[in-house]
Design a protein around this motif. Structure first.
Motif, PDB file in Angstrom:
ATOM      1  N   GLY A 167       7.757   5.509  -0.176  1.00 58.53           N
ATOM      2  CA  GLY A 167       6.701   4.553  -0.059  1.00 58.53           C
ATOM      3  C   GLY A 167       6.870   3.426   0.790  1.00 58.53           C
ATOM      4  O   GLY A 167       6.141   3.031   1.755  1.00 58.53           O
ATOM      5  N   SER A 226       0.459   3.793  -3.078  1.00 58.27           N
ATOM      6  CA  SER A 226       0.405   5.351  -2.682  1.00 58.27           C
ATOM      7  C   SER A 226       1.386   6.199  -3.158  1.00 58.27           C
ATOM      8  O   SER A 226       1.076   7.295  -3.582  1.00 58.27           O
ATOM      9  CB  SER A 226       0.249   5.378  -1.030  1.00 58.27           C
ATOM     10  N   GLY A 277      -3.069   7.242   5.758  1.00 58.93           N
ATOM     11  CA  GLY A 277      -3.919   5.880   4.960  1.00 58.93           C
ATOM     12  C   GLY A 277      -3.141   4.885   5.216  1.00 58.93           C
ATOM     13  O   GLY A 277      -3.885   3.809   5.541  1.00 58.93           O
ATOM     14  N   GLU A 278      -1.876   4.562   5.251  1.00 54.77           N
ATOM     15  CA  GLU A 278      -1.512   3.386   5.733  1.00 54.77           C
ATOM     16  C   GLU A 278      -1.681   2.883   7.060  1.00 54.77           C
ATOM     17  O   GLU A 278      -1.985   1.635   7.369  1.00 54.77           O
ATOM     18  CB  GLU A 278       0.082   3.411   5.554  1.00 54.77           C
ATOM     19  N   ARG A 281       1.047  15.360   0.524  1.00 54.40           N
ATOM     20  CA  ARG A 281       1.050  14.032   0.050  1.00 54.40           C
ATOM     21  C   ARG A 281       1.547  12.971   0.991  1.00 54.40           C
ATOM     22  O   ARG A 281       0.908  12.005   1.164  1.00 54.40           O
ATOM     23  CB  ARG A 281       1.759  13.915  -1.200  1.00 54.40           C
ATOM     24  N   VAL A 316       0.821  -1.290  -0.096  1.00 50.37           N
ATOM     25  CA  VAL A 316      -0.117  -0.040   0.025  1.00 50.37           C
ATOM     26  C   VAL A 316       0.962   1.318   0.119  1.00 50.37           C
ATOM     27  O   VAL A 316       0.632   2.176  -0.763  1.00 50.37           O
ATOM     28  CB  VAL A 316      -0.920   0.003   1.308  1.00 50.37           C
ATOM     29  N   GLY A 317       1.930   1.259   0.752  1.00 45.68           N
ATOM     30  CA  GLY A 317       2.926   2.434   0.831  1.00 45.68           C
ATOM     31  C   GLY A 317       3.211   2.625  -0.503  1.00 45.68           C
ATOM     32  O   GLY A 317       3.561   3.655  -1.154  1.00 45.68           O
ATOM     33  N   MET A 369       0.078   9.683   2.970  1.00 46.91           N
ATOM     34  CA  MET A 369       0.550   8.523   2.892  1.00 46.91           C
ATOM     35  C   MET A 369       0.473   7.663   4.150  1.00 46.91           C
ATOM     36  O   MET A 369      -0.141   6.553   4.469  1.00 46.91           O
ATOM     37  CB  MET A 369       1.844   8.443   2.204  1.00 46.91           C
ATOM     38  N   LEU A 417       0.995   6.617  -6.619  1.00 44.48           N
ATOM     39  CA  LEU A 417      -0.349   7.400  -7.039  1.00 44.48           C
ATOM     40  C   LEU A 417      -0.171   8.921  -6.809  1.00 44.48           C
ATOM     41  O   LEU A 417      -0.802   9.799  -7.397  1.00 44.48           O
ATOM     42  CB  LEU A 417      -1.623   6.901  -6.326  1.00 44.48           C
ATOM     43  N   LEU A 418       0.485   9.173  -5.824  1.00 42.12           N
ATOM     44  CA  LEU A 418       0.693  10.599  -5.153  1.00 42.12           C
ATOM     45  C   LEU A 418       1.895  11.274  -5.813  1.00 42.12           C
ATOM     46  O   LEU A 418       2.397  12.394  -5.239  1.00 42.12           O
ATOM     47  CB  LEU A 418       0.784  10.467  -3.666  1.00 42.12           C
TER      48      LEU A 418
END
Length: 334
Positions: A134, A123, A319-320, A312, A119-120, A316, A126-127
């Motif tokens: 990440g 993300s 969100g993580e 951003r 996910v990191g 991250m 994407l960012l």
């Protein structure tokens, strides 16, 4: 010069090199150590996260980077001392502790660590952030020892420290309440706390806040996540090694030496060969090394540069953290 002369001169040369080395690193290393001791004193007497204090105090001394005398010691503390601290974490873990968790708990920890790293990385892409940021936010500080160095390396590490420490402190307060709302028993709560909170100190605080049994389980689960650094660091090292130019690739070891030391300490600790006092002391030394390293990283990074990272990376980290908590809860409730 005959052989006897060589045998006589060599120790003197070795001693001189050691003396020069110590004189070179001493100023910066002493400063980092002083900041670490001050941070530990304040945390022990007034409360709060030691690593965050070390980071902030270090950043307030950023001007020392411009002093040529201090820079070598600061570099030494931020890299070599950091690796020593990670290696010594092995003295806190035994194979018996890991096996006692059971297959389900181990699978939850493995899935959680692997999924958070993925996910990191996703993300970050994407960012519009770098891939190593990440991975760093997904693995926390220890992985920084093997990530490629560039102009934003220290800034990324410090951002991760700030985010991880802050979010771990929030989790220490809120996660026990959350576990009660979801009806988790003491064992499930320990797994949840150890599997989701990033920092060991906050895991211990949250676990023993509920009960001794919950605290024990939470601590062992967290240490299992630490043990998973072994395969993670190896994979990350190989990935970034493959991306380097051939002449640079030879400088990157296939398996970092500090990681081998970590594995050896886990094995030795599992055999009960060392007295408890020694393993306890090594665990404390590991914590001290990490504090000194974070203080040095703080010195190397200016607050002005840290404010330039934007929103951003913060998104991250948050969100993580939310993803990890939701994933572990889902695994426990099914």
């Amino acid at each position: 010069m005959n052989n006897k002369d060589i045998l006589y001169v060599s120790p003197i040369r070795i001693h001189r090199k050691i003396l020069i080395f110590m004189q070179t690193i001493a100023p910066g290393l002493v400063v980092s150590l002083a900041i670490a001791m001050a941070s530990a004193f304040i945390a022990d007497n007034y409360g709060g996260p030691t690593l965050l204090y070390a980071l902030l105090f270090g950043m307030s001394c950023h001007f020392l980077v411009e002093n040529g005398r201090c820079l070598p010691g600061i570099e030494f503390a931020s890299r070599t001392v950091l690796r020593a601290g990670v290696a010594l974490l092995g003295a806190r873990i035994t194979l018996e502790q890991i096996g006692a968790l059971g297959l389900k708990t181990m699978l939850i920890a493995i899935i959680a660590v692997a999924a958070t790293i993925c996910v990191g990385w996703i993300s970050a892409r994407l960012l519009g952030q770098s891939a190593d940021l990440g991975i760093l936010t997904g693995c926390a500080v220890a992985i920084s020892a093997v990530l490629p160095k560039h102009e934003n390396s220290e800034r990324n590490t410090l951002l991760t420290v700030v985010g991880v420490t802050g979010l771990s402190t929030i989790a220490m307060i809120s996660y026990p309440i959350l576990s009660k709302l979801f009806g988790l028993d003491s064992e499930q709560t320990g797994i949840f706390l150890g599997g989701t909170i990033h920092d060991v100190a906050q895991v211990v605080g949250a676990g023993y806040m509920i009960s001794p049994a919950t605290g024990d389980i939470a601590t062992v689960v967290k240490l299992l996540r630490v043990a998973m650094l072994v395969p993670v660091v190896i994979v990350v090292t190989w990935l970034f090694r493959a991306r380097q130019a051939p002449e640079q690739r030879q400088k990157i070891p296939m398996v970092p030496s500090f990681l081998l030391a970590f594995v050896v300490l886990v094995i030795i600790n599992s055999t009960n060969m060392l007295p408890h006092a020694i393993t306890e002391g090594m665990g404390q030394l590991s914590r001290s090394c990490l504090i000194v390293a974070i203080a040095a990283l703080g010195i190397k990074t200016s607050l002005r540069k840290l404010t330039q990272v934007g929103w951003r990376p913060i998104i991250m980290l948050v969100g993580e953290t939310i993803f990890l908590a939701a994933l572990v809860l889902l695994c426990l409730l099914n």
